[in-house]
Design an enzyme around this catalytic site. Structure first.
Site, PDB file in Angstrom:
ATOM      1  N   HIS A  88     -45.060  34.439-109.865  1.00  0.00           N
ATOM      2  CA  HIS A  88     -43.668  34.010-109.823  1.00  0.00           C
ATOM      3  C   HIS A  88     -43.654  32.490-109.920  1.00  0.00           C
ATOM      4  O   HIS A  88     -44.706  31.841-109.861  1.00  0.00           O
ATOM      5  CB  HIS A  88     -43.006  34.465-108.523  1.00  0.00           C
ATOM      6  CG  HIS A  88     -42.691  35.920-108.493  1.00  0.00           C
ATOM      7  ND1 HIS A  88     -41.831  36.472-107.584  1.00  0.00           N
ATOM      8  CD2 HIS A  88     -43.114  36.944-109.265  1.00  0.00           C
ATOM      9  CE1 HIS A  88     -41.731  37.769-107.782  1.00  0.00           C
ATOM     10  NE2 HIS A  88     -42.504  38.084-108.797  1.00  0.00           N
ATOM     11  N   GLU A 118     -42.830  30.164-107.808  1.00  0.00           N
ATOM     12  CA  GLU A 118     -43.375  29.507-106.630  1.00  0.00           C
ATOM     13  C   GLU A 118     -44.892  29.664-106.535  1.00  0.00           C
ATOM     14  O   GLU A 118     -45.609  28.693-106.259  1.00  0.00           O
ATOM     15  CB  GLU A 118     -42.724  30.075-105.357  1.00  0.00           C
ATOM     16  CG  GLU A 118     -41.220  29.887-105.303  1.00  0.00           C
ATOM     17  CD  GLU A 118     -40.401  31.017-105.922  1.00  0.00           C
ATOM     18  OE1 GLU A 118     -39.211  31.126-105.602  1.00  0.00           O
ATOM     19  OE2 GLU A 118     -40.971  31.794-106.734  1.00  0.00           O
ATOM     20  N   SER A 166     -33.578  31.725-105.116  1.00  0.00           N
ATOM     21  CA  SER A 166     -33.958  32.123-103.768  1.00  0.00           C
ATOM     22  C   SER A 166     -35.288  32.888-103.806  1.00  0.00           C
ATOM     23  O   SER A 166     -35.447  33.807-104.605  1.00  0.00           O
ATOM     24  CB  SER A 166     -32.853  33.009-103.174  1.00  0.00           C
ATOM     25  OG  SER A 166     -33.165  33.410-101.872  1.00  0.00           O
ATOM     26  N   CYS A 188     -38.241  35.435-103.426  1.00  0.00           N
ATOM     27  CA  CYS A 188     -38.359  36.860-103.167  1.00  0.00           C
ATOM     28  C   CYS A 188     -39.206  37.062-101.894  1.00  0.00           C
ATOM     29  O   CYS A 188     -39.763  36.105-101.355  1.00  0.00           O
ATOM     30  CB  CYS A 188     -39.010  37.551-104.356  1.00  0.00           C
ATOM     31  SG  CYS A 188     -40.784  37.190-104.503  1.00  0.00           S
ATOM     32  N   CYS A 199     -42.762  35.502-102.317  1.00  0.00           N
ATOM     33  CA  CYS A 199     -42.788  34.040-102.312  1.00  0.00           C
ATOM     34  C   CYS A 199     -42.387  33.494-100.951  1.00  0.00           C
ATOM     35  O   CYS A 199     -42.921  32.474-100.502  1.00  0.00           O
ATOM     36  CB  CYS A 199     -41.910  33.496-103.428  1.00  0.00           C
ATOM     37  SG  CYS A 199     -42.584  33.931-105.065  1.00  0.00           S
TER      38      CYS A 199
END
Length: 189
Positions: free
Chosen positions: A94, A96, A121, A123, A126
């Site tokens: 992802h 991040e 935002s 998940c 993350c």
């Protein structure tokens, strides 16, 4: 101040898209590495969020999901990343986690002083990564199209800043509308 790059933040940001076209995330990461900024907190937050947003646009332009992140410590961008689940066939890259992988290993004390800027935002995965490494602050571009378990960050004493950034909201809204099947796969629906 910028180490090893453009002479000002505006120049660095302007060059970002050129680097994305030339070499994708590796070029963006090496170009952003060592960037410093001075000024007020809100201005810095918008500047650093823009690094994450531009990384997300790189992911989108590569045919992936437009989520990006930047890790900043002591007013220095250590690295950026973007969602690469499509591009690499990865189940964990992802925005991040890609950012943290690009930065590499850091001492726990560095993570505690850091801010993670993310266009969306985080998940649950993350969020767990932020908790695991003890990242002290998370700045979120938007949580309109998706809201992760931000309350877990707050309960752990992590500062969470919600920017409600119009560019991040538009980028994700457009993507979800154009690629609902890919988006649903990414969030596990």
């Amino acid at each position: 101040m910028v180490r090893g790059g453009a002479s000002d933040k505006a120049g660095l940001l302007a060059n970002c898209e050129k680097f994305a076209q030339l070499g994708g995330s590796v070029a963006i990461y090496s170009h952003f590495q060592g960037v410093s900024a001075a000024g007020g907190r809100v201005g810095d937050d918008r500047t650093y969020l823009d690094f994450a947003r531009r990384a997300a646009l790189t992911g989108r332009d590569e045919g992936g999901i437009p989520v990006g992140a930047a890790l900043v410590v002591d007013d220095t961008v250590l690295g950026v990343g973007h969602n690469q689940r499509v591009q690499r066939g990865s189940v964990i890259r992802h925005g991040e986690t890609d950012c943290l992988e690009n930065v590499g290993r850091l001492p726990a004390s560095t993570y505690r002083r850091s801010t993670l800027y993310t266009t969306l935002s985080p998940c649950p995965m993350c969020t767990g990564t932020v908790l695991l490494y003890g990242i002290g602050r998370v700045v979120i571009g938007e949580s309109t199209t998706f809201r992760g378990p931000e309350e877990l960050l707050l309960e752990a004493g992590i500062e969470v800043v919600q920017m409600n950034d119009a560019k991040c909201i538009a980028m994700m809204t457009e993507f979800v509308r154009a690629h609902p099947e890919l988006w649903n796969e990414d969030i596990g629906v």
